[in-house]
Scaffold this motif. Structure first.
Motif, PDB file in Angstrom:
ATOM      1  N   PHE A  28       6.554 107.841 -20.436  1.00  0.00           N
ATOM      2  CA  PHE A  28       6.804 109.181 -20.943  1.00  0.00           C
ATOM      3  C   PHE A  28       5.891 109.552 -22.113  1.00  0.00           C
ATOM      4  O   PHE A  28       5.954 110.669 -22.609  1.00  0.00           O
ATOM      5  N   TYR A 130      10.171 112.748 -12.351  1.00  0.00           N
ATOM      6  CA  TYR A 130      10.003 113.026 -13.773  1.00  0.00           C
ATOM      7  C   TYR A 130       8.686 113.746 -13.992  1.00  0.00           C
ATOM      8  O   TYR A 130       7.762 113.553 -13.200  1.00  0.00           O
ATOM      9  N   PRO A 131       8.534 114.581 -14.963  1.00  0.00           N
ATOM     10  CA  PRO A 131       9.506 114.997 -15.974  1.00  0.00           C
ATOM     11  C   PRO A 131      10.469 116.080 -15.482  1.00  0.00           C
ATOM     12  O   PRO A 131      11.329 116.524 -16.236  1.00  0.00           O
ATOM     13  N   TYR A 133      13.166 116.087 -13.691  1.00  0.00           N
ATOM     14  CA  TYR A 133      14.582 115.767 -13.854  1.00  0.00           C
ATOM     15  C   TYR A 133      14.826 114.640 -14.859  1.00  0.00           C
ATOM     16  O   TYR A 133      15.934 114.124 -14.926  1.00  0.00           O
ATOM     17  N   ALA A 134      13.821 114.297 -15.624  1.00  0.00           N
ATOM     18  CA  ALA A 134      13.978 113.288 -16.675  1.00  0.00           C
ATOM     19  C   ALA A 134      12.836 113.451 -17.662  1.00  0.00           C
ATOM     20  O   ALA A 134      11.680 113.264 -17.305  1.00  0.00           O
ATOM     21  N   GLU A 135      13.185 113.796 -18.881  1.00  0.00           N
ATOM     22  CA  GLU A 135      12.170 113.990 -19.912  1.00  0.00           C
ATOM     23  C   GLU A 135      12.067 112.812 -20.866  1.00  0.00           C
ATOM     24  O   GLU A 135      11.223 112.810 -21.752  1.00  0.00           O
ATOM     25  N   SER A 136      12.941 111.819 -20.676  1.00  0.00           N
ATOM     26  CA  SER A 136      12.942 110.633 -21.532  1.00  0.00           C
ATOM     27  C   SER A 136      13.495 109.462 -20.726  1.00  0.00           C
ATOM     28  O   SER A 136      14.117 109.664 -19.677  1.00  0.00           O
ATOM     29  N   ASP A 139      17.211 109.960 -20.147  1.00  0.00           N
ATOM     30  CA  ASP A 139      17.475 110.898 -19.042  1.00  0.00           C
ATOM     31  C   ASP A 139      17.254 110.207 -17.701  1.00  0.00           C
ATOM     32  O   ASP A 139      18.026 110.386 -16.764  1.00  0.00           O
ATOM     33  N   LEU A 140      16.179 109.445 -17.636  1.00  0.00           N
ATOM     34  CA  LEU A 140      15.838 108.768 -16.383  1.00  0.00           C
ATOM     35  C   LEU A 140      16.950 107.814 -15.971  1.00  0.00           C
ATOM     36  O   LEU A 140      17.415 107.845 -14.825  1.00  0.00           O
ATOM     37  N   ASN A 143      20.135 109.793 -14.886  1.00  0.00           N
ATOM     38  CA  ASN A 143      20.001 110.482 -13.614  1.00  0.00           C
ATOM     39  C   ASN A 143      19.826 109.504 -12.445  1.00  0.00           C
ATOM     40  O   ASN A 143      20.316 109.764 -11.341  1.00  0.00           O
TER      41      ASN A 143
END
Length: 174
Positions: A28, A130-131, A133-136, A139-140, A143
């Motif tokens: 990320f 990602y990103p 549906y996941a910015e970190s 989050d990953l 999710n």
């Protein structure tokens, strides 16, 4: 190699979830980097381990890790001594990610030869882009867990792609 991880035949063993999150921070760190992550959970491993013993169980996990590490472009992470693996596919979109997930599901339709026995396992897979549906890393993980949870509610060997419906459910229930 980043602290907290050990390179194992193309895979990284993390001491735990926090250590894996730390390793995933590098993914990320690139602001324009996009890709997909898959979480593969070995559904019936504990019964295998109880039946055939710890040594064969570890041998089987080593075979699974080695096979996953051969997937082109995949970074493979295994948290602790667990039976879930995270694959990061940098630059992959939904088509490539679901193709890899299907390849994994197909492989688990076949036995894994360990010594004098053929081991049968089933694997469920969750997929997160990602990103988008996941910015970190946090989050990953969250999710991926939700997508994997959906796969676990279905017959063995299922793949769930995290998308708008699961995202809405996650944020509505939090």
């Amino acid at each position: 190699m980043t602290p907290g991880g050990e390179d194992l035949k193309g895979a990284f063993a993390c001491a735990g979830r926090d250590a894996c999150e730390e390793l995933l921070r590098a993914v990320f760190a690139e602001p324009d980097e996009a890709g997909a992550a898959l979480k593969v959970y070995l559904r019936n491993f504990s019964s295998f381990n109880e039946t055939f013993g710890y040594k064969r169980g570890e041998a089987l996990l080593s075979e699974v890790v080695a096979w996953l590490a051969e997937i082109p472009g995949a970074l493979v992470f295994r948290a602790g001594g667990g039976v879930a693996f995270i694959l990061v596919l940098r630059g992959a979109g939904p088509v490539e990610a679901t193709a890899v997930a299907q390849r994994i599901a197909d492989r688990f339709e076949e036995p894994w030869p360990i010594g004098d026995i053929d081991c049968v396992l089933s694997a469920d897979t969750g997929v997160v882009l990602y990103p988008q549906y996941a910015e970190s890393p946090g989050d990953l993980f969250r999710n991926l867990d939700l997508a994997l949870g959906q796969s676990g509610k279905m017959p063995p060997g299922q793949v769930t792609l995290f998308g708008p419906a699961l995202k809405e459910r996650l944020y509505r229930n939090s």
